[in-house]
Enzyme design. Structure first.
Site, mmCIF file in Angstrom:
data_model
loop_
_atom_site.group_PDB
_atom_site.id
_atom_site.type_symbol
_atom_site.label_atom_id
_atom_site.label_comp_id
_atom_site.label_asym_id
_atom_site.label_seq_id
_atom_site.Cartn_x
_atom_site.Cartn_y
_atom_site.Cartn_z
ATOM 1 N N GLY A 70 11.578 -36.291 68.901
ATOM 2 C CA GLY A 70 10.441 -35.433 69.219
ATOM 3 C C GLY A 70 10.879 -34.165 69.920
ATOM 4 N N ASP A 71 10.062 -33.147 69.776
ATOM 5 C CA ASP A 71 10.292 -31.912 70.511
ATOM 6 C C ASP A 71 8.943 -31.271 70.795
ATOM 7 O OD1 ASP A 71 12.563 -30.172 71.508
ATOM 8 O OD2 ASP A 71 11.271 -28.702 70.543
ATOM 9 N N GLN A 72 8.902 -30.569 71.896
ATOM 10 C CA GLN A 72 7.654 -29.934 72.304
ATOM 11 C C GLN A 72 7.963 -28.571 72.891
ATOM 12 O OE1 GLN A 72 5.435 -31.506 75.790
ATOM 13 N NE2 GLN A 72 3.799 -31.808 74.308
ATOM 14 N N ALA A 107 6.190 -31.859 67.892
ATOM 15 C CA ALA A 107 6.688 -32.320 66.594
ATOM 16 C C ALA A 107 7.393 -33.655 66.772
ATOM 17 C CB ALA A 107 7.655 -31.295 66.006
#
Length: 189
Positions: A70-72, A107
């Protein structure tokens, strides 16, 4: 068919707490990615978040694993706002965003063996107008230096906003659990 091992490709305590809410047994491992090296300034914010989520998950993928990456990031006025790392920088970030709207892009990428499933949540965050003193007080309360955009919505950060437009409130904290739950239901866990 033997069950696959669930791996969260993250050392984020926030993502670990969220994933625990789905009641799966999992282990958290640091992704084998140099995130700073992979940040491509030519990419649009959503594309960058998706790329980093994919790289994190792909770095630990294996046939017998289901791996979540995940990435934010925050997209504000055409630029990416990352983690502040210091209280002073958090205050400056919040001062620049107060009274305005930004997008919080979360994401995720899941590898079920070699099968890739990706999802991106975009939440519109409407920050209210505030004084510097109000923002300084907030930063003292939550010390949000390790969060994209310098706020912790699950704590006192909610007081910074007039309105939030989201498909999945948990995405604001780092993992869109509604969609992730659907993805994991279809995995052999």
């Amino acid at each position: 068919m033997p069950q696959k091992q669930l791996i969260l490709a993250s050392t984020s305590k926030y993502r670990q707490e969220l994933l625990s809410r789905l009641a799966y047994s999992y282990s958290a491992q640091a992704p084998l990615v140099d995130e700073e090296k992979e940040k491509d300034p030519s990419l649009a914010p959503q594309a960058l978040a998706e790329k980093l989520a994919d790289l994190k998950a792909a770095s630990l993928k294996a046939a017998d694993k289901v791996v979540i990456g995940g990435d934010q990031l925050v997209s504000f006025e055409g630029r990416i706002i990352g983690k502040a790392h210091t209280p002073e920088r958090a205050i400056e970030q919040l001062m620049s965003m107060q009274g305005k709207t930004h997008d919080l892009i979360t994401a995720i990428c899941v590898y079920d063996g070699d099968k890739k499933i990706a999802y991106t949540d975009i939440t519109r965050m409407h920050m209210k107008k505030m004084t510097r003193a109000q923002i300084e007080r907030y930063v003292q309360l939550d010390n949000p230096i390790d969060c994209a955009g310098s706020y912790k919505i699950e704590k006192h950060g909610i007081m910074l906003f007039d309105k939030i437009e989201s498909q999945d409130f948990t995405a604001i904290q780092g993992l869109p659990l509604i969609e992730l739950g659907k993805i994991l239901e279809n995995a052999n866990l």
